[in-house]
Design a protein around this motif. Sequence first.
Motif, PDB file in Angstrom:
ATOM      1  N   TYR A 126       0.850  -1.187   0.000  1.00 44.33           N
ATOM      2  CA  TYR A 126       0.000   0.000   0.000  1.00 44.33           C
ATOM      3  C   TYR A 126       0.896   1.253   0.000  1.00 44.33           C
ATOM      4  N   ILE A 127       0.285   2.390  -0.263  1.00 40.75           N
ATOM      5  CA  ILE A 127       0.994   3.688  -0.268  1.00 40.75           C
ATOM      6  C   ILE A 127       0.194   4.634   0.596  1.00 40.75           C
ATOM      7  N   GLN A 128       0.895   5.333   1.451  1.00 42.78           N
ATOM      8  CA  GLN A 128       0.244   6.326   2.285  1.00 42.78           C
ATOM      9  C   GLN A 128       0.326   7.687   1.605  1.00 42.78           C
ATOM     10  N   ALA A 129      -0.792   8.346   1.469  1.00 38.24           N
ATOM     11  CA  ALA A 129      -0.862   9.674   0.851  1.00 38.24           C
ATOM     12  C   ALA A 129      -1.395  10.652   1.865  1.00 38.24           C
ATOM     13  N   ASP A 130      -0.899  11.854   1.813  1.00 38.85           N
ATOM     14  CA  ASP A 130      -1.301  12.891   2.751  1.00 38.85           C
ATOM     15  C   ASP A 130      -2.698  13.348   2.398  1.00 38.85           C
ATOM     16  N   GLY A 131      -3.601  13.127   3.301  1.00 39.31           N
ATOM     17  CA  GLY A 131      -4.983  13.527   3.041  1.00 39.31           C
ATOM     18  C   GLY A 131      -5.394  14.771   3.793  1.00 39.31           C
ATOM     19  N   GLY A 132      -4.472  15.411   4.426  1.00 40.83           N
ATOM     20  CA  GLY A 132      -4.783  16.647   5.137  1.00 40.83           C
ATOM     21  C   GLY A 132      -4.935  16.451   6.622  1.00 40.83           C
ATOM     22  N   GLU A 133      -5.408  15.252   7.053  1.00 43.06           N
ATOM     23  CA  GLU A 133      -5.551  14.976   8.478  1.00 43.06           C
ATOM     24  C   GLU A 133      -4.683  13.789   8.886  1.00 43.06           C
ATOM     25  N   GLY A 134      -3.670  13.516   8.118  1.00 47.33           N
ATOM     26  CA  GLY A 134      -2.809  12.378   8.398  1.00 47.33           C
ATOM     27  C   GLY A 134      -2.543  11.622   7.120  1.00 47.33           C
ATOM     28  N   ASP A 135      -1.717  10.580   7.256  1.00 48.71           N
ATOM     29  CA  ASP A 135      -1.383   9.786   6.080  1.00 48.71           C
ATOM     30  C   ASP A 135      -2.456   8.728   5.860  1.00 48.71           C
ATOM     31  N   ASN A 136      -3.108   8.786   4.695  1.00 52.95           N
ATOM     32  CA  ASN A 136      -4.169   7.842   4.356  1.00 52.95           C
ATOM     33  C   ASN A 136      -3.605   6.726   3.507  1.00 52.95           C
ATOM     34  N   PRO A 137      -3.885   5.475   3.857  1.00 56.76           N
ATOM     35  CA  PRO A 137      -3.349   4.357   3.079  1.00 56.76           C
ATOM     36  C   PRO A 137      -4.255   4.024   1.888  1.00 56.76           C
ATOM     37  N   TYR A 138      -3.611   3.640   0.784  1.00 51.80           N
ATOM     38  CA  TYR A 138      -4.339   3.255  -0.420  1.00 51.80           C
ATOM     39  C   TYR A 138      -3.719   1.988  -0.969  1.00 51.80           C
ATOM     40  N   CYS A 139      -4.575   1.109  -1.481  1.00 55.17           N
ATOM     41  CA  CYS A 139      -4.028  -0.016  -2.210  1.00 55.17           C
ATOM     42  C   CYS A 139      -3.411   0.507  -3.503  1.00 55.17           C
ATOM     43  N   ILE A 140      -2.554  -0.314  -4.107  1.00 56.11           N
ATOM     44  CA  ILE A 140      -1.825   0.150  -5.288  1.00 56.11           C
ATOM     45  C   ILE A 140      -2.757   0.522  -6.442  1.00 56.11           C
ATOM     46  N   PRO A 141      -3.749  -0.298  -6.800  1.00 61.66           N
ATOM     47  CA  PRO A 141      -4.639   0.083  -7.908  1.00 61.66           C
ATOM     48  C   PRO A 141      -5.371   1.392  -7.651  1.00 61.66           C
ATOM     49  N   CYS A 142      -5.874   1.561  -6.411  1.00 69.60           N
ATOM     50  CA  CYS A 142      -6.587   2.809  -6.110  1.00 69.60           C
ATOM     51  C   CYS A 142      -5.639   4.013  -6.149  1.00 69.60           C
ATOM     52  N   TYR A 143      -4.440   3.809  -5.583  1.00 69.59           N
ATOM     53  CA  TYR A 143      -3.503   4.939  -5.583  1.00 69.59           C
ATOM     54  C   TYR A 143      -3.186   5.377  -7.015  1.00 69.59           C
ATOM     55  N   ASP A 144      -2.892   4.403  -7.890  1.00 70.81           N
ATOM     56  CA  ASP A 144      -2.546   4.752  -9.271  1.00 70.81           C
ATOM     57  C   ASP A 144      -3.701   5.456  -9.975  1.00 70.81           C
ATOM     58  N   SER A 145      -4.919   4.967  -9.760  1.00 73.10           N
ATOM     59  CA  SER A 145      -6.075   5.576 -10.447  1.00 73.10           C
ATOM     60  C   SER A 145      -6.381   6.966  -9.909  1.00 73.10           C
ATOM     61  N   LEU A 146      -6.098   7.190  -8.619  1.00 72.67           N
ATOM     62  CA  LEU A 146      -6.420   8.485  -8.018  1.00 72.67           C
ATOM     63  C   LEU A 146      -5.310   9.530  -8.162  1.00 72.67           C
ATOM     64  N   PHE A 147      -4.052   9.091  -8.060  1.00 67.85           N
ATOM     65  CA  PHE A 147      -2.971  10.077  -7.941  1.00 67.85           C
ATOM     66  C   PHE A 147      -1.904  10.001  -9.036  1.00 67.85           C
ATOM     67  N   ALA A 148      -1.839   8.946  -9.810  1.00 68.08           N
ATOM     68  CA  ALA A 148      -0.766   8.835 -10.818  1.00 68.08           C
ATOM     69  C   ALA A 148      -0.953   9.888 -11.905  1.00 68.08           C
ATOM     70  N   ASN A 149       0.165  10.405 -12.386  1.00 69.76           N
ATOM     71  CA  ASN A 149       0.148  11.386 -13.478  1.00 69.76           C
ATOM     72  C   ASN A 149       0.030  10.680 -14.824  1.00 69.76           C
TER      73      ASN A 149
END
Length: 317
Positions: A51-74
């Motif tokens: 998983y990857i933790q992304a800063d969500g403003g209130e702490g580090d939010n964990p995301y599975c790899i597919p979700c992280y790529d779909s939400l944050f990948a360039n």
Amino acid sequence: MSGDTAREVGFDCQVAKVHSTADITSGMEQVTLSDRFDCDNCKESLYGRKYIQADGGEGDNPYCIPCYDSLFANTCDECKELIGHDARELFYEDRHYHEHCFRCFRCDRSLADEPFTSQDEALLCNDCYCNEFSSKCVACDKTVMPGTRKLEYGGSTWHEGCFICHSCEQPIGSKSFIPDKDEHYCVPCYEDKFTPRCTRCKKALAKGGVTYRDEPWHKECFVCTGCKVQLAGQHFTSREDSPYCLKCFGSLYSKKCEACSKPITGFGGGKYISFEERQWHQPCFTCTECSVSLVGAGFFPNGDQILCRDCNTNSNL
């Protein structure tokens, strides 16, 4: 042109482990399988998964790899596909690229670790940019690389070291030069090769000068043979090819007036009277006794004297 560089973007992946109550040592907070550790997006459990933790403003939010790529990948500016978390991503001027997509528009070579430039938003390696947009040296026919010192003249370009004097073959650089057809000369070589030389001092005539008997002279070198006064712009004459001012010529070579003893030069339209071995200026040719002009009248020599008719008659009474 400037050699740009792309910035690399990276992410750290982590793995969540499953713990049982037996794995928790004393003094630490007990974690059981009943504690939730889910993807912040799809809510699926992350235990045993990367998983990857992304800063969500209130702490580090964990995301599975597919979700992280779909939400944050360039999105890659070249192939338009997402740049996954495990891909090497390059960033340049608000544009993102896969490493394998970051290539020269012309020769397709990788620019990941090479200097490059952008021309109308197309990425070009230095070699392709120079071949397409840079000038070529007319002397060596090689590309004049951007940022190198060059010289331009008459629509042509030279490397600084290739712009040389045609005679001495030394670089001209920022010094003055003189073009002659398709050749260029430094000033000393041009003067030595082409400039007329003064008849007297043998030095080059850079500008001005006078011509006498089809020969060039510096103004300051063209002087009277006698008194050395400059003759440029003055009346002068010559004797045996040597120039003289009128005063020196008259003093040295002209016959003297029998009456006033001054030189008879004949310059300026002056007339003189000659009788036997004696000469007179026309105004000086007068009766020795009464001073009447004898020009055009009869006269009588009397020793060193010349007399008019009346004075001669009186002297014989």
